[in-house]
Design a protein around this motif. Sequence first.
Motif, PDB file in Angstrom:
ATOM      1  N   THR A  11       1.773   4.125   4.642  1.00  0.00           N
ATOM      2  CA  THR A  11       0.851   4.164   5.777  1.00  0.00           C
ATOM      3  C   THR A  11       0.037   2.885   5.836  1.00  0.00           C
ATOM      4  O   THR A  11      -0.530   2.444   4.818  1.00  0.00           O
ATOM      5  CB  THR A  11      -0.108   5.362   5.657  1.00  0.00           C
ATOM      6  N   ASN A  12      -0.007   2.264   7.011  1.00  0.00           N
ATOM      7  CA  ASN A  12      -0.853   1.093   7.238  1.00  0.00           C
ATOM      8  C   ASN A  12      -2.276   1.597   7.473  1.00  0.00           C
ATOM      9  O   ASN A  12      -2.553   2.308   8.446  1.00  0.00           O
ATOM     10  CB  ASN A  12      -0.330   0.318   8.447  1.00  0.00           C
ATOM     11  N   LEU A  13      -3.189   1.220   6.588  1.00  0.00           N
ATOM     12  CA  LEU A  13      -4.562   1.736   6.662  1.00  0.00           C
ATOM     13  C   LEU A  13      -5.335   1.173   7.847  1.00  0.00           C
ATOM     14  O   LEU A  13      -6.354   1.745   8.248  1.00  0.00           O
ATOM     15  CB  LEU A  13      -5.292   1.434   5.360  1.00  0.00           C
ATOM     16  N   LEU A  14      -4.857   0.080   8.415  1.00  0.00           N
ATOM     17  CA  LEU A  14      -5.563  -0.514   9.553  1.00  0.00           C
ATOM     18  C   LEU A  14      -5.145   0.128  10.869  1.00  0.00           C
ATOM     19  O   LEU A  14      -5.962   0.322  11.769  1.00  0.00           O
ATOM     20  CB  LEU A  14      -5.305  -2.018   9.599  1.00  0.00           C
ATOM     21  N   THR A  15      -3.856   0.461  10.978  1.00  0.00           N
ATOM     22  CA  THR A  15      -3.354   1.000  12.243  1.00  0.00           C
ATOM     23  C   THR A  15      -3.081   2.493  12.185  1.00  0.00           C
ATOM     24  O   THR A  15      -2.955   3.136  13.223  1.00  0.00           O
ATOM     25  CB  THR A  15      -2.057   0.283  12.639  1.00  0.00           C
ATOM     26  N   GLY A  16      -2.940   3.010  10.952  1.00  0.00           N
ATOM     27  CA  GLY A  16      -2.609   4.421  10.808  1.00  0.00           C
ATOM     28  C   GLY A  16      -1.133   4.722  10.979  1.00  0.00           C
ATOM     29  O   GLY A  16      -0.714   5.887  10.882  1.00  0.00           O
TER      30      GLY A  16
END
Length: 211
Positions: A33-38
């Motif tokens: 999971t990309n923590l910036l984009t979700g």
Amino acid sequence: NFSFAWTFNNAALPTTENQHIATQAGIYKVVVTNLLTGCSAPATAVVSVTPNATATASIEQDFGQLQTITVTTAGGSGDFEYQLDNGPIQTSNHFTGNFSGEYQVTVRDRNGCTAITLDVFALNYPRYFSPNGDGYNDYWNIKSLSDQPNAVIYIFDRYGKLLKTLSTLSPGWDGTYNGRALPSTDYWFKVLYLGRNGGQKEFKAHFAMKR
């Protein structure tokens, strides 16, 4: 800026990094999971256990001008590649050529699980020699029998006259008889040696002398 959620056979694992060391066979999944984009994306790896591989190498015929080294494998993944000495890697388990002496065959599992090294010894004899005193190929002998000190070689002319009795540990025959240089032609030989099964064997053939 990423998180990693791992499962093994659908059971959660404590690993939170981008790498997991598998200790069991089964299905491993990770959701990144990309923590910036979700945004998330999954990946799956199936880990299997490969049984230990074994291999043997054999040569079909002693003293053949073209000999075949055959590698027989068992176990492993069944997907192997083969290399003779430092030669090219191939998928065929056969090597054909004019072999004489000791060779090394490497068997590799193409999945990187197994590497086996085999020693192969080929018996052969030189088809010609040139006793002209240039220091190269001046003597005839069966060097691949040098580990058999009790092997005996008899050299004859075309009429069956015995010209020389050789030990495989000697330098070899220099192409003379009673100190006289013999002419360039074919000569015959008989060798008594121990076969691969330890029994006494006899082989007869001919070679050329070129001056």
